[in-house]
Design a protein around this motif. Structure first.
Motif, PDB file in Angstrom:
ATOM      1  N   GLY A  31       1.147  -1.595   0.195  1.00 39.31           N
ATOM      2  CA  GLY A  31       0.068  -0.709  -0.360  1.00 39.31           C
ATOM      3  C   GLY A  31       1.203   0.950   0.196  1.00 39.31           C
ATOM      4  O   GLY A  31       0.159   2.497  -0.356  1.00 39.31           O
ATOM      5  N   ILE A  32       1.480   1.561   0.920  1.00 42.75           N
ATOM      6  CA  ILE A  32       3.060   2.592   0.563  1.00 42.75           C
ATOM      7  C   ILE A  32       3.409   2.140  -0.424  1.00 42.75           C
ATOM      8  O   ILE A  32       4.023   3.723  -1.069  1.00 42.75           O
ATOM      9  CB  ILE A  32       3.644   1.911   1.779  1.00 42.75           C
ATOM     10  N   GLY A  33       3.968   1.446  -1.261  1.00 40.62           N
ATOM     11  CA  GLY A  33       4.469   1.344  -2.663  1.00 40.62           C
ATOM     12  C   GLY A  33       3.660   2.406  -3.724  1.00 40.62           C
ATOM     13  O   GLY A  33       3.671   3.141  -4.252  1.00 40.62           O
ATOM     14  N   GLU A  34       2.489   1.671  -3.214  1.00 38.10           N
ATOM     15  CA  GLU A  34       1.668   2.739  -4.688  1.00 38.10           C
ATOM     16  C   GLU A  34       0.712   3.235  -4.254  1.00 38.10           C
ATOM     17  O   GLU A  34       0.698   4.565  -4.998  1.00 38.10           O
ATOM     18  CB  GLU A  34       0.166   1.635  -4.351  1.00 38.10           C
ATOM     19  N   GLY A  35       1.387   4.235  -2.976  1.00 36.05           N
ATOM     20  CA  GLY A  35       0.879   5.335  -2.840  1.00 36.05           C
ATOM     21  C   GLY A  35       1.718   6.620  -3.135  1.00 36.05           C
ATOM     22  O   GLY A  35       1.599   7.673  -3.414  1.00 36.05           O
ATOM     23  N   ILE A  36       3.202   5.717  -3.232  1.00 31.98           N
ATOM     24  CA  ILE A  36       3.785   6.155  -3.715  1.00 31.98           C
ATOM     25  C   ILE A  36       3.709   7.063  -4.957  1.00 31.98           C
ATOM     26  O   ILE A  36       4.511   8.411  -5.744  1.00 31.98           O
ATOM     27  CB  ILE A  36       5.670   6.570  -3.227  1.00 31.98           C
ATOM     28  N   ARG A  37       4.111   5.969  -5.309  1.00 32.18           N
ATOM     29  CA  ARG A  37       3.854   5.803  -7.036  1.00 32.18           C
ATOM     30  C   ARG A  37       2.445   6.542  -7.745  1.00 32.18           C
ATOM     31  O   ARG A  37       2.735   7.278  -8.271  1.00 32.18           O
ATOM     32  CB  ARG A  37       3.559   4.534  -7.625  1.00 32.18           C
ATOM     33  N   ASN A  38       1.821   6.645  -6.919  1.00 32.38           N
ATOM     34  CA  ASN A  38       0.817   7.346  -7.490  1.00 32.38           C
ATOM     35  C   ASN A  38       1.025   9.137  -7.590  1.00 32.38           C
ATOM     36  O   ASN A  38       0.271   9.744  -8.142  1.00 32.38           O
ATOM     37  CB  ASN A  38      -0.362   7.073  -6.573  1.00 32.38           C
ATOM     38  N   PHE A  39       1.800   9.751  -5.831  1.00 34.58           N
ATOM     39  CA  PHE A  39       2.209  10.489  -5.675  1.00 34.58           C
ATOM     40  C   PHE A  39       3.110  11.561  -7.015  1.00 34.58           C
ATOM     41  O   PHE A  39       2.223  12.295  -7.427  1.00 34.58           O
ATOM     42  CB  PHE A  39       2.079  10.754  -3.967  1.00 34.58           C
ATOM     43  N   LYS A  40       3.730  10.431  -7.459  1.00 34.68           N
ATOM     44  CA  LYS A  40       4.978  10.449  -8.297  1.00 34.68           C
ATOM     45  C   LYS A  40       4.431  10.640  -9.595  1.00 34.68           C
ATOM     46  O   LYS A  40       4.629  11.534 -10.420  1.00 34.68           O
ATOM     47  CB  LYS A  40       6.165   9.700  -8.346  1.00 34.68           C
ATOM     48  N   LYS A  41       3.456  10.068  -9.778  1.00 35.14           N
ATOM     49  CA  LYS A  41       2.390  10.063 -11.240  1.00 35.14           C
ATOM     50  C   LYS A  41       1.650  11.113 -11.269  1.00 35.14           C
ATOM     51  O   LYS A  41       1.306  12.443 -11.827  1.00 35.14           O
ATOM     52  CB  LYS A  41       1.414   8.784 -11.098  1.00 35.14           C
ATOM     53  N   ASP A  46       0.744  16.733 -13.235  1.00 44.18           N
ATOM     54  CA  ASP A  46       0.197  18.220 -12.543  1.00 44.18           C
ATOM     55  C   ASP A  46       2.031  18.854 -13.689  1.00 44.18           C
ATOM     56  O   ASP A  46       1.930  20.354 -14.560  1.00 44.18           O
ATOM     57  CB  ASP A  46       0.991  18.726 -11.981  1.00 44.18           C
ATOM     58  N   ASP A  47       3.155  18.548 -13.879  1.00 45.68           N
ATOM     59  CA  ASP A  47       4.077  19.363 -14.859  1.00 45.68           C
ATOM     60  C   ASP A  47       3.687  19.011 -16.200  1.00 45.68           C
ATOM     61  O   ASP A  47       4.095  20.440 -16.955  1.00 45.68           O
ATOM     62  CB  ASP A  47       5.464  18.533 -14.091  1.00 45.68           C
ATOM     63  N   GLU A  48       2.783  17.854 -16.771  1.00 45.52           N
ATOM     64  CA  GLU A  48       3.084  18.074 -18.070  1.00 45.52           C
ATOM     65  C   GLU A  48       1.295  19.021 -18.412  1.00 45.52           C
ATOM     66  O   GLU A  48       2.226  19.893 -18.861  1.00 45.52           O
ATOM     67  CB  GLU A  48       2.303  16.917 -18.331  1.00 45.52           C
ATOM     68  N   GLU A  49       0.612  19.310 -17.530  1.00 44.91           N
ATOM     69  CA  GLU A  49      -0.626  19.908 -17.090  1.00 44.91           C
ATOM     70  C   GLU A  49      -0.143  21.356 -17.239  1.00 44.91           C
ATOM     71  O   GLU A  49      -0.298  22.228 -18.543  1.00 44.91           O
ATOM     72  CB  GLU A  49      -1.441  20.349 -16.673  1.00 44.91           C
TER      73      GLU A  49
END
Length: 70
Positions: A31-41, A46-49
C-alpha cells in the motif's frame, strides 16, 4: 537520545512480525509503494499540464490563408 542500532532495529522488526504477521506487513508495504507511485504520477501529470498551458496554441492545418496577393 541516541541512534537506533542494528539490535534495536531487529527487535522492532521482530515485534512487528509477532503483532501483525508477515501477510499484513506485506500488505502495508504494498500500500505504501502504491501510494508513492500514485503521488509521483500525480506530480508528473501536473508538470505536463503546466507545460501544456505555457506553450502557445498551434494553428489548425485546415485554416485557409486569408492573405492572398492582389
Amino acid at each position: 537520545m541516541g541512534r537506533l542500532g542494528p539490535l534495536e532495529i531487529a527487535l522492532l522488526v521482530g515485534l512487528a512480525l509477532l503483532l501483525f504477521g508477515a501477510g499484513r506487513i506485506a500488505d502495508v508495504g504494498k500500500g505504501i509503494g502504491e501510494g508513492i507511485r500514485n503521488f509521483k504520477k500525480g506530480l508528473r501529470d501536473d508538470d505536463e499540464e503546466e507545460a501544456a498551458k505555457q506553450l502557445p496554441a498551434k494553428p489548425d492545418a485546415k485554416e485557409e490563408d486569408t492573405h492572398k496577393p492582389v
